[in-house]
Design a protein around this motif. Structure first.
Motif, PDB file in Angstrom:
ATOM      1  N   GLY A  53       0.789  -1.223   0.000  1.00  0.00           N
ATOM      2  CA  GLY A  53       0.000   0.000   0.000  1.00  0.00           C
ATOM      3  C   GLY A  53       0.823   1.277   0.000  1.00  0.00           C
ATOM      4  O   GLY A  53       0.282   2.367  -0.139  1.00  0.00           O
ATOM      5  N   SER A  54       2.137   1.163   0.152  1.00  0.00           N
ATOM      6  CA  SER A  54       2.980   2.356   0.120  1.00  0.00           C
ATOM      7  C   SER A  54       3.095   2.866  -1.317  1.00  0.00           C
ATOM      8  O   SER A  54       2.886   2.128  -2.278  1.00  0.00           O
ATOM      9  CB  SER A  54       4.359   2.056   0.710  1.00  0.00           C
ATOM     10  N   VAL A  55       3.426   4.143  -1.442  1.00  0.00           N
ATOM     11  CA  VAL A  55       3.463   4.799  -2.750  1.00  0.00           C
ATOM     12  C   VAL A  55       4.763   5.591  -2.884  1.00  0.00           C
ATOM     13  O   VAL A  55       5.231   6.209  -1.933  1.00  0.00           O
ATOM     14  CB  VAL A  55       2.258   5.762  -2.918  1.00  0.00           C
ATOM     15  N   ARG A  56       5.337   5.576  -4.091  1.00  0.00           N
ATOM     16  CA  ARG A  56       6.489   6.413  -4.419  1.00  0.00           C
ATOM     17  C   ARG A  56       6.148   7.176  -5.693  1.00  0.00           C
ATOM     18  O   ARG A  56       5.735   6.580  -6.693  1.00  0.00           O
ATOM     19  CB  ARG A  56       7.742   5.587  -4.649  1.00  0.00           C
ATOM     20  N   ILE A  57       6.336   8.488  -5.644  1.00  0.00           N
ATOM     21  CA  ILE A  57       6.105   9.330  -6.821  1.00  0.00           C
ATOM     22  C   ILE A  57       7.374  10.135  -7.065  1.00  0.00           C
ATOM     23  O   ILE A  57       7.842  10.868  -6.189  1.00  0.00           O
ATOM     24  CB  ILE A  57       4.913  10.284  -6.621  1.00  0.00           C
ATOM     25  N   LYS A  58       7.924   9.992  -8.267  1.00  0.00           N
ATOM     26  CA  LYS A  58       9.136  10.721  -8.643  1.00  0.00           C
ATOM     27  C   LYS A  58       8.804  11.608  -9.833  1.00  0.00           C
ATOM     28  O   LYS A  58       8.279  11.145 -10.841  1.00  0.00           O
ATOM     29  CB  LYS A  58      10.255   9.743  -8.999  1.00  0.00           C
ATOM     30  N   THR A  59       9.099  12.896  -9.697  1.00  0.00           N
ATOM     31  CA  THR A  59       8.818  13.874 -10.731  1.00  0.00           C
ATOM     32  C   THR A  59      10.141  14.431 -11.245  1.00  0.00           C
ATOM     33  O   THR A  59      10.937  14.967 -10.464  1.00  0.00           O
ATOM     34  CB  THR A  59       7.948  15.022 -10.176  1.00  0.00           C
ATOM     35  N   ILE A  60      10.379  14.304 -12.561  1.00  0.00           N
ATOM     36  CA  ILE A  60      11.640  14.697 -13.167  1.00  0.00           C
ATOM     37  C   ILE A  60      11.370  15.689 -14.295  1.00  0.00           C
ATOM     38  O   ILE A  60      10.589  15.413 -15.202  1.00  0.00           O
ATOM     39  CB  ILE A  60      12.377  13.469 -13.738  1.00  0.00           C
ATOM     40  N   ARG A  61      12.013  16.845 -14.222  1.00  0.00           N
ATOM     41  CA  ARG A  61      11.882  17.859 -15.274  1.00  0.00           C
ATOM     42  C   ARG A  61      12.710  17.442 -16.487  1.00  0.00           C
ATOM     43  O   ARG A  61      13.642  16.653 -16.377  1.00  0.00           O
ATOM     44  CB  ARG A  61      12.350  19.210 -14.734  1.00  0.00           C
ATOM     45  N   HIS A  62      12.399  17.982 -17.655  1.00  0.00           N
ATOM     46  CA  HIS A  62      13.033  17.605 -18.917  1.00  0.00           C
ATOM     47  C   HIS A  62      14.556  17.800 -18.934  1.00  0.00           C
ATOM     48  O   HIS A  62      15.248  17.175 -19.713  1.00  0.00           O
ATOM     49  CB  HIS A  62      12.396  18.354 -20.101  1.00  0.00           C
ATOM     50  N   ASP A  63      15.089  18.614 -18.055  1.00  0.00           N
ATOM     51  CA  ASP A  63      16.544  18.810 -17.995  1.00  0.00           C
ATOM     52  C   ASP A  63      17.221  17.829 -17.028  1.00  0.00           C
ATOM     53  O   ASP A  63      18.422  17.914 -16.786  1.00  0.00           O
ATOM     54  CB  ASP A  63      16.896  20.243 -17.634  1.00  0.00           C
ATOM     55  N   GLY A  64      16.439  16.890 -16.467  1.00  0.00           N
ATOM     56  CA  GLY A  64      16.982  15.881 -15.576  1.00  0.00           C
ATOM     57  C   GLY A  64      16.895  16.207 -14.103  1.00  0.00           C
ATOM     58  O   GLY A  64      17.184  15.359 -13.257  1.00  0.00           O
ATOM     59  N   LYS A  65      16.494  17.425 -13.769  1.00  0.00           N
ATOM     60  CA  LYS A  65      16.394  17.800 -12.362  1.00  0.00           C
ATOM     61  C   LYS A  65      15.208  17.072 -11.714  1.00  0.00           C
ATOM     62  O   LYS A  65      14.090  17.118 -12.223  1.00  0.00           O
ATOM     63  CB  LYS A  65      16.209  19.302 -12.205  1.00  0.00           C
ATOM     64  N   VAL A  66      15.466  16.425 -10.588  1.00  0.00           N
ATOM     65  CA  VAL A  66      14.406  15.756  -9.838  1.00  0.00           C
ATOM     66  C   VAL A  66      13.669  16.816  -9.023  1.00  0.00           C
ATOM     67  O   VAL A  66      14.249  17.457  -8.153  1.00  0.00           O
ATOM     68  CB  VAL A  66      14.976  14.660  -8.920  1.00  0.00           C
ATOM     69  N   LEU A  67      12.400  17.039  -9.350  1.00  0.00           N
ATOM     70  CA  LEU A  67      11.604  18.050  -8.661  1.00  0.00           C
ATOM     71  C   LEU A  67      11.004  17.513  -7.375  1.00  0.00           C
ATOM     72  O   LEU A  67      10.792  18.266  -6.425  1.00  0.00           O
ATOM     73  CB  LEU A  67      10.497  18.563  -9.582  1.00  0.00           C
ATOM     74  N   ALA A  68      10.698  16.221  -7.358  1.00  0.00           N
ATOM     75  CA  ALA A  68      10.131  15.595  -6.158  1.00  0.00           C
ATOM     76  C   ALA A  68      10.416  14.107  -6.205  1.00  0.00           C
ATOM     77  O   ALA A  68      10.434  13.496  -7.270  1.00  0.00           O
ATOM     78  CB  ALA A  68       8.629  15.848  -6.086  1.00  0.00           C
ATOM     79  N   ASP A  69      10.653  13.534  -5.040  1.00  0.00           N
ATOM     80  CA  ASP A  69      10.813  12.097  -4.891  1.00  0.00           C
ATOM     81  C   ASP A  69      10.165  11.751  -3.565  1.00  0.00           C
ATOM     82  O   ASP A  69      10.808  11.787  -2.518  1.00  0.00           O
ATOM     83  CB  ASP A  69      12.288  11.709  -4.922  1.00  0.00           C
ATOM     84  N   GLU A  70       8.871  11.485  -3.623  1.00  0.00           N
ATOM     85  CA  GLU A  70       8.056  11.318  -2.422  1.00  0.00           C
ATOM     86  C   GLU A  70       7.805   9.839  -2.146  1.00  0.00           C
ATOM     87  O   GLU A  70       7.555   9.066  -3.055  1.00  0.00           O
ATOM     88  CB  GLU A  70       6.717  12.034  -2.603  1.00  0.00           C
ATOM     89  N   HIS A  71       7.883   9.477  -0.867  1.00  0.00           N
ATOM     90  CA  HIS A  71       7.652   8.104  -0.435  1.00  0.00           C
ATOM     91  C   HIS A  71       6.621   8.130   0.686  1.00  0.00           C
ATOM     92  O   HIS A  71       6.652   9.000   1.543  1.00  0.00           O
ATOM     93  CB  HIS A  71       8.932   7.476   0.124  1.00  0.00           C
ATOM     94  N   SER A  72       5.741   7.163   0.673  1.00  0.00           N
ATOM     95  CA  SER A  72       4.815   7.000   1.796  1.00  0.00           C
ATOM     96  C   SER A  72       4.856   5.548   2.243  1.00  0.00           C
ATOM     97  O   SER A  72       5.235   4.664   1.484  1.00  0.00           O
ATOM     98  CB  SER A  72       3.386   7.364   1.386  1.00  0.00           C
ATOM     99  N   GLY A  73       4.489   5.282   3.451  1.00  0.00           N
ATOM    100  CA  GLY A  73       4.418   3.905   3.931  1.00  0.00           C
ATOM    101  C   GLY A  73       5.773   3.364   4.311  1.00  0.00           C
ATOM    102  O   GLY A  73       6.720   4.085   4.579  1.00  0.00           O
ATOM    103  N   ASN A  74       5.888   2.030   4.275  1.00  0.00           N
ATOM    104  CA  ASN A  74       7.049   1.341   4.787  1.00  0.00           C
ATOM    105  C   ASN A  74       8.046   0.916   3.720  1.00  0.00           C
ATOM    106  O   ASN A  74       9.078   0.365   4.032  1.00  0.00           O
ATOM    107  CB  ASN A  74       6.613   0.080   5.557  1.00  0.00           C
ATOM    108  N   HIS A  75       7.744   1.122   2.458  1.00  0.00           N
ATOM    109  CA  HIS A  75       8.607   0.617   1.381  1.00  0.00           C
ATOM    110  C   HIS A  75       9.916   1.403   1.328  1.00  0.00           C
ATOM    111  O   HIS A  75       9.927   2.611   1.324  1.00  0.00           O
ATOM    112  CB  HIS A  75       7.909   0.697   0.028  1.00  0.00           C
ATOM    113  N   GLU A  76      11.004   0.692   1.251  1.00  0.00           N
ATOM    114  CA  GLU A  76      12.307   1.304   1.051  1.00  0.00           C
ATOM    115  C   GLU A  76      12.655   1.191  -0.419  1.00  0.00           C
ATOM    116  O   GLU A  76      12.758   0.097  -0.950  1.00  0.00           O
ATOM    117  CB  GLU A  76      13.381   0.588   1.883  1.00  0.00           C
ATOM    118  N   ALA A  77      12.847   2.320  -1.108  1.00  0.00           N
ATOM    119  CA  ALA A  77      13.175   2.280  -2.531  1.00  0.00           C
ATOM    120  C   ALA A  77      14.595   2.720  -2.760  1.00  0.00           C
ATOM    121  O   ALA A  77      15.215   3.345  -1.978  1.00  0.00           O
ATOM    122  CB  ALA A  77      12.231   3.158  -3.316  1.00  0.00           C
TER     123      ALA A  77
END
Length: 77
Positions: A53-77
């Motif tokens: 049930g955990s969620v990971r959302i990674k948002t990457i801009r076109h120049d490669g910059k990571v804008l967000a890397d969000e994790h919820s729950g217990n999953h280790e990514a």
């Protein structure tokens, strides 16, 4: 694993531009969901929902910059 891929039009990319793109989704019917959006400008949003049930959302801009890397729950990514 069920996999689908489809185009989308005129969506707001993470960089702020409204562009077309492609969405790829996978589902294993046991709780793993993968949603990957690739925008024509090169931006990308990757969403993984894991079996626990955990969620990971990674948002990457076109120049490669990571804008967000969000994790919820217990999953280790």
């Amino acid at each position: 694993m069920i996999s689908t891929s489809s185009p989308f039009t005129a969506e707001l990319a993470p960089c702020g531009h409204v562009v077309d793109g492609r969405r790829h989704q996978e589902n294993d019917d046991a709780g793993l969901l993968i949603d990957d959006r690739v925008y024509a400008c090169g931006c990308r949003v990757i969403r993984h929902e894991y079996h626990d049930g955990s969620v990971r959302i990674k948002t990457i801009r076109h120049d490669g910059k990571v804008l967000a890397d969000e994790h919820s729950g217990n999953h280790e990514a």
